[in-house]
Design a protein around this motif. Sequence first.
Motif, short mmCIF file in Angstrom:
data_model
loop_
_atom_site.label_atom_id
_atom_site.label_comp_id
_atom_site.label_asym_id
_atom_site.label_seq_id
_atom_site.Cartn_x
_atom_site.Cartn_y
_atom_site.Cartn_z
N LEU A 173 7.77 -33.81 23.35
CA LEU A 173 8.76 -33.00 22.87
C LEU A 173 8.31 -31.79 22.84
O LEU A 173 9.33 -30.73 22.91
CB LEU A 173 9.02 -33.67 21.38
CG LEU A 173 10.28 -32.88 20.74
CD1 LEU A 173 11.46 -32.67 21.62
CD2 LEU A 173 10.50 -33.19 19.24
N GLU A 174 7.08 -31.50 22.32
CA GLU A 174 6.66 -30.11 22.18
C GLU A 174 6.81 -29.36 23.72
O GLU A 174 7.27 -28.18 23.64
CB GLU A 174 5.30 -30.14 21.79
CG GLU A 174 4.70 -28.66 21.29
CD GLU A 174 3.29 -28.91 20.62
OE1 GLU A 174 2.42 -27.87 21.24
OE2 GLU A 174 3.06 -29.63 19.74
N GLU A 175 6.33 -30.17 24.98
CA GLU A 175 6.37 -29.46 26.06
C GLU A 175 7.88 -29.31 26.72
O GLU A 175 8.07 -28.12 27.08
CB GLU A 175 5.62 -30.32 27.01
CG GLU A 175 5.65 -29.93 28.44
CD GLU A 175 4.94 -28.50 28.54
OE1 GLU A 175 5.36 -27.57 29.69
OE2 GLU A 175 4.21 -27.80 27.85
N ALA A 176 8.56 -30.01 26.34
CA ALA A 176 9.96 -30.07 26.84
C ALA A 176 10.59 -28.79 25.98
O ALA A 176 11.36 -27.94 26.64
CB ALA A 176 10.79 -31.19 26.42
N LEU A 177 10.59 -28.67 24.65
CA LEU A 177 10.95 -27.39 23.92
C LEU A 177 10.44 -26.15 24.40
O LEU A 177 11.15 -25.13 24.52
CB LEU A 177 10.72 -27.71 22.49
CG LEU A 177 11.27 -28.83 21.70
CD1 LEU A 177 11.02 -28.84 20.06
CD2 LEU A 177 12.91 -28.66 21.88
N ARG A 178 9.15 -26.23 24.84
CA ARG A 178 8.40 -24.98 25.43
C ARG A 178 9.27 -24.76 26.70
O ARG A 178 9.57 -23.51 26.84
CB ARG A 178 7.20 -25.20 25.62
CG ARG A 178 6.28 -23.97 25.77
CD ARG A 178 4.81 -24.40 26.48
NE ARG A 178 4.67 -24.95 27.65
CZ ARG A 178 4.92 -24.37 28.83
NH1 ARG A 178 5.42 -23.13 29.00
NH2 ARG A 178 4.75 -25.22 29.98
N GLN A 179 9.44 -25.62 27.54
CA GLN A 179 10.00 -25.27 28.99
C GLN A 179 11.44 -24.93 28.55
O GLN A 179 12.10 -23.90 29.46
CB GLN A 179 10.13 -26.50 29.51
CG GLN A 179 8.67 -26.88 30.18
CD GLN A 179 8.79 -28.08 31.20
OE1 GLN A 179 9.60 -28.76 31.61
NE2 GLN A 179 7.34 -28.54 31.23
N ARG A 180 12.19 -25.34 27.63
CA ARG A 180 13.38 -24.83 27.56
C ARG A 180 13.57 -23.48 26.82
O ARG A 180 14.53 -22.76 27.42
CB ARG A 180 14.32 -26.03 26.50
CG ARG A 180 14.41 -27.27 27.12
CD ARG A 180 15.27 -28.25 26.17
NE ARG A 180 16.84 -28.11 26.39
CZ ARG A 180 17.38 -27.36 25.49
NH1 ARG A 180 17.38 -27.12 24.23
NH2 ARG A 180 18.83 -27.04 25.48
N LYS A 181 12.68 -23.07 26.27
CA LYS A 181 12.58 -21.80 25.40
C LYS A 181 12.11 -20.73 26.59
O LYS A 181 12.68 -19.49 26.50
CB LYS A 181 11.74 -21.54 24.62
CG LYS A 181 12.25 -22.34 22.99
CD LYS A 181 11.46 -22.45 22.16
CE LYS A 181 11.92 -23.20 20.74
NZ LYS A 181 10.78 -23.20 19.85
N GLN A 182 11.50 -21.25 27.93
CA GLN A 182 11.15 -20.20 28.62
C GLN A 182 11.91 -19.99 29.91
O GLN A 182 11.93 -19.11 30.69
CB GLN A 182 9.68 -20.49 29.03
CG GLN A 182 8.64 -20.60 28.12
CD GLN A 182 7.24 -20.75 28.74
OE1 GLN A 182 7.17 -21.47 29.94
NE2 GLN A 182 6.53 -20.29 28.24
N ARG A 183 13.07 -21.05 29.78
CA ARG A 183 14.10 -20.79 30.98
C ARG A 183 14.64 -19.30 30.63
O ARG A 183 14.98 -19.10 29.77
CB ARG A 183 15.20 -22.00 30.67
CG ARG A 183 14.74 -23.41 31.01
CD ARG A 183 15.64 -24.29 31.32
NE ARG A 183 16.43 -24.34 30.11
CZ ARG A 183 17.07 -25.52 29.74
NH1 ARG A 183 17.17 -26.62 30.77
NH2 ARG A 183 17.88 -25.76 28.77
N PRO A 184 15.34 -18.95 32.08
CA PRO A 184 15.98 -17.73 31.83
C PRO A 184 17.21 -17.92 31.21
O PRO A 184 17.85 -18.85 31.39
CB PRO A 184 16.23 -17.30 33.43
CG PRO A 184 15.36 -18.41 34.32
CD PRO A 184 14.81 -19.36 33.26
N THR A 185 17.79 -16.69 30.54
CA THR A 185 19.03 -16.92 29.95
C THR A 185 19.96 -16.62 30.96
O THR A 185 19.98 -15.82 31.65
CB THR A 185 19.01 -16.17 28.68
OG1 THR A 185 17.97 -16.37 27.68
CG2 THR A 185 20.42 -16.05 27.89
N VAL A 186 21.18 -17.41 30.92
CA VAL A 186 22.39 -17.04 31.89
C VAL A 186 23.56 -16.52 31.06
O VAL A 186 23.67 -17.17 29.91
CB VAL A 186 22.80 -18.53 32.50
CG1 VAL A 186 24.02 -18.16 33.43
CG2 VAL A 186 21.65 -19.17 33.20
#
Length: 188
Positions: A173-186
């Motif tokens: 979960l921690e890694e999934a949340l980290r990856q989602r937060k690092q995605r570019p904002t559309v």
Amino acid sequence: WAGAVELMAIVAEYGCEVVVIDTISRAVQGEENENDTWLAFYRNTGLAMKQAGVACIRLDHTGKDHEKGMRGGSAKYGDVDAVWKLSRLTEDTYQLVCTDHRMRVPEDTIVLHRQQMPLVHHVAAEGRQASFASRVDEIVRALDQGHAEEKIGRPGARELLKSMGVHVKGDVLEEALRQRKQRPTVLS
């Protein structure tokens, strides 16, 4: 003490985020087997780097008996967050095994493949690493399908996933949340 001051000045001048010391026993003053040597290193250099938010990777050698780990006093590794042992598997394949840690380590074994031209090391996506990455991808997709906010925290994510019938381990979960937060904002 003077060496620590000089090192920190260089770190500040170049904006270093990571310092690699190769090898630690050649970079300290004092006897390798004396705990005072390592306590002084931490007081003068290690603590200064931690306070500056600079990661320190210290390379070292094992003694004659590889099972005993690093040479030197016990204080030598008393301040480190993780100890990794590097070994060669084949000409171009290496393995890192985490033998001790004070923080969460998602993988305790990492296999690296060396490419010569240009010199690059690739993490092998084998075994547990592949399943961890795959599970993280599944959780990211589930959070997206559940229309979770990009900056959702752990409690909210757990609650949403639970309502969807999805159970997840903390490190995934921690890694999934980290990856989602690092995605570019559309922007729409």
